[in-house]
Scaffold this motif. Structure first.
Motif, PDB file in Angstrom:
ATOM      1  N   ASN A 232       0.845  -1.201   0.000  1.00 13.67           N
ATOM      2  CA  ASN A 232       0.000   0.000   0.000  1.00 13.67           C
ATOM      3  C   ASN A 232       0.878   1.248   0.000  1.00 13.67           C
ATOM      4  O   ASN A 232       0.870   2.039   0.944  1.00 13.67           O
ATOM      5  N   LEU A 233       1.680   1.385  -1.058  1.00 10.90           N
ATOM      6  CA  LEU A 233       2.604   2.505  -1.196  1.00 10.90           C
ATOM      7  C   LEU A 233       2.560   3.011  -2.624  1.00 10.90           C
ATOM      8  O   LEU A 233       2.347   2.230  -3.554  1.00 10.90           O
ATOM      9  N   PRO A 234       2.791   4.306  -2.830  1.00 14.47           N
ATOM     10  CA  PRO A 234       2.908   4.791  -4.207  1.00 14.47           C
ATOM     11  C   PRO A 234       4.074   4.111  -4.922  1.00 14.47           C
ATOM     12  O   PRO A 234       5.160   3.965  -4.354  1.00 14.47           O
ATOM     13  N   GLY A 235       3.827   3.696  -6.150  1.00 16.92           N
ATOM     14  CA  GLY A 235       4.870   3.027  -6.912  1.00 16.92           C
ATOM     15  C   GLY A 235       4.988   3.573  -8.322  1.00 16.92           C
ATOM     16  O   GLY A 235       3.989   3.961  -8.938  1.00 16.92           O
ATOM     17  N   PRO A 259      -1.680  -1.602  -6.525  1.00 18.28           N
ATOM     18  CA  PRO A 259      -2.753  -0.602  -6.453  1.00 18.28           C
ATOM     19  C   PRO A 259      -2.228   0.823  -6.620  1.00 18.28           C
ATOM     20  O   PRO A 259      -1.397   1.280  -5.838  1.00 18.28           O
ATOM     21  N   GLY A 260      -2.682   1.502  -7.658  1.00 20.04           N
ATOM     22  CA  GLY A 260      -2.324   2.900  -7.854  1.00 20.04           C
ATOM     23  C   GLY A 260      -0.953   3.151  -8.449  1.00 20.04           C
ATOM     24  O   GLY A 260      -0.551   4.315  -8.587  1.00 20.04           O
ATOM     25  N   ALA A 261      -0.225   2.105  -8.831  1.00 21.89           N
ATOM     26  CA  ALA A 261       1.123   2.323  -9.371  1.00 21.89           C
ATOM     27  C   ALA A 261       1.066   2.924 -10.773  1.00 21.89           C
ATOM     28  O   ALA A 261       0.138   2.669 -11.536  1.00 21.89           O
ATOM     29  N   GLN A 262       2.068   3.727 -11.090  1.00 28.70           N
ATOM     30  CA  GLN A 262       2.224   4.275 -12.436  1.00 28.70           C
ATOM     31  C   GLN A 262       3.136   3.353 -13.247  1.00 28.70           C
ATOM     32  O   GLN A 262       4.088   2.781 -12.700  1.00 28.70           O
ATOM     33  N   PHE A 263       2.851   3.211 -14.537  1.00 31.16           N
ATOM     34  CA  PHE A 263       3.710   2.407 -15.402  1.00 31.16           C
ATOM     35  C   PHE A 263       4.182   3.244 -16.569  1.00 31.16           C
ATOM     36  O   PHE A 263       3.385   3.909 -17.228  1.00 31.16           O
TER      37      PHE A 263
END
Length: 294
Positions: A232-235, A259-263
């Motif tokens: 549960n961390l920004p990635g 969850p919520g990571a940018q690619f």
């Protein structure tokens, strides 16, 4: 930086080293008469590390660093630091070293961070000839105990596996940049067996030995795509479409599970040049700075 829509053709495969060709031949001859011995041989090779020469630029970066004395399991752990401010830890890949990610250092220091790079057990200047994920996790935890809490981690390739596993083991960090991560531990083992051309019967022995040591659930417990679902961390996941070591689809799989990571998919950088690309470095630095609360 490009989010390319059309993948380029896969680069030509690199020549197979003579040592690997000889190893394949030895295993192929051994497996029919002693499959357990061939499996044990592969099992031991799985943990073995190799060291490669440190290029001049990395040597220069290391000369400007503050060396930090850390002992891990009775052995010294090579740790370098640059700058001052919240800590950003660089975690290299298998057979790598901390300074491989050194190109991130100047931008991060300029942005007000203290950059930490360490050589995992059996890598770089840290002694030993073999290691594993739990041992590298213990080394990461040792670095944070001495150097203080982390604002962010930048991991490369196998270093991403270790970073995500360390978070699941209690590592406190606010943001993670994952560069060229593999997605699945079983697939890593399959590629390893394919590289050795390990026959099926010896593969079964190899897998059995791994499961006996780490548990039958190791394939999920150490797989980045599984670990990412629990983080549960920004990635920020960055992977190059011309990576011939780890397919870019692996990075996409990890990002989708996270969850919520940018690619971000780049082009023309491969598996290692991506660590020196100015746009990749700027993107990673901006992502980490966005979470800077100090």
């Amino acid at each position: 930086m490009t989010n390319a829509d059309t993948p380029k053709p896969t680069p030509p495969a690199r020549p197979i080293p003579l040592a690997l060709r000889l190893l394949r031949l030895a295993i192929r001859l051994l497996a029919p008469i002693a499959p357990s011995l061939a499996g044990r041989w592969a099992y031991r090779l799985w943990f073995r590390t190799r060291r490669y020469p440190e290029p001049p630029q990395e040597q220069t970066w290391r000369k400007t660093a503050q060396a930090i004395a850390i002992e891990h399991c009775g052995r010294p752990l090579a740790v370098d630091a640059w700058g001052a401010g919240p800590n950003v830890l660089l975690i290299h890949g298998w057979n790598g070293r901390g300074t491989q990610l050194g190109a991130f250092m100047p931008a991060l220091v300029a942005a007000g961070f203290r950059v930490l790079a360490f050589d995992a057990p059996g890598h770089g200047r840290s002694p030993g000839h073999e290691t594993n994920i739990p041992e590298i996790n213990a080394a990461i935890q040792a670095v944070t105990r001495v150097c203080g809490p982390l604002r962010a981690v930048i991991g490369h390739s196998f270093g991403v596996v270790c970073a995500l596993y360390a978070v699941r083991q209690g590592l406190q960090v606010e943001r993670i940049v994952a560069v060229a991560p593999p997605a699945d531990m079983r697939e890593l083992a399959r590629r390893f067996c394919a590289a050795l051309r390990l026959p099926d019967v010896a593969q079964a022995d190899f897998y059995g030995r791994l499961e006996a040591r780490f548990g039958a659930d190791l394939w999920d417990r150490f797989s980045p795509a599984v670990l990412a679902r629990q983080v549960n961390l920004p990635g920020l996941v960055i992977h190059d479409q011309d990576d011939s070591d780890v397919p870019w689809h692996d990075g996409e799989t990890v990002a989708r599970a996270w969850p919520g990571a940018q690619f971000v998919r780049t082009a023309g950088l491969g598996h290692r040049r991506i660590l020196r690309d100015p746009e990749v470095i700027a993107r990673a630095t901006a992502f980490i700075a966005a979470g800077n609360k100090s």
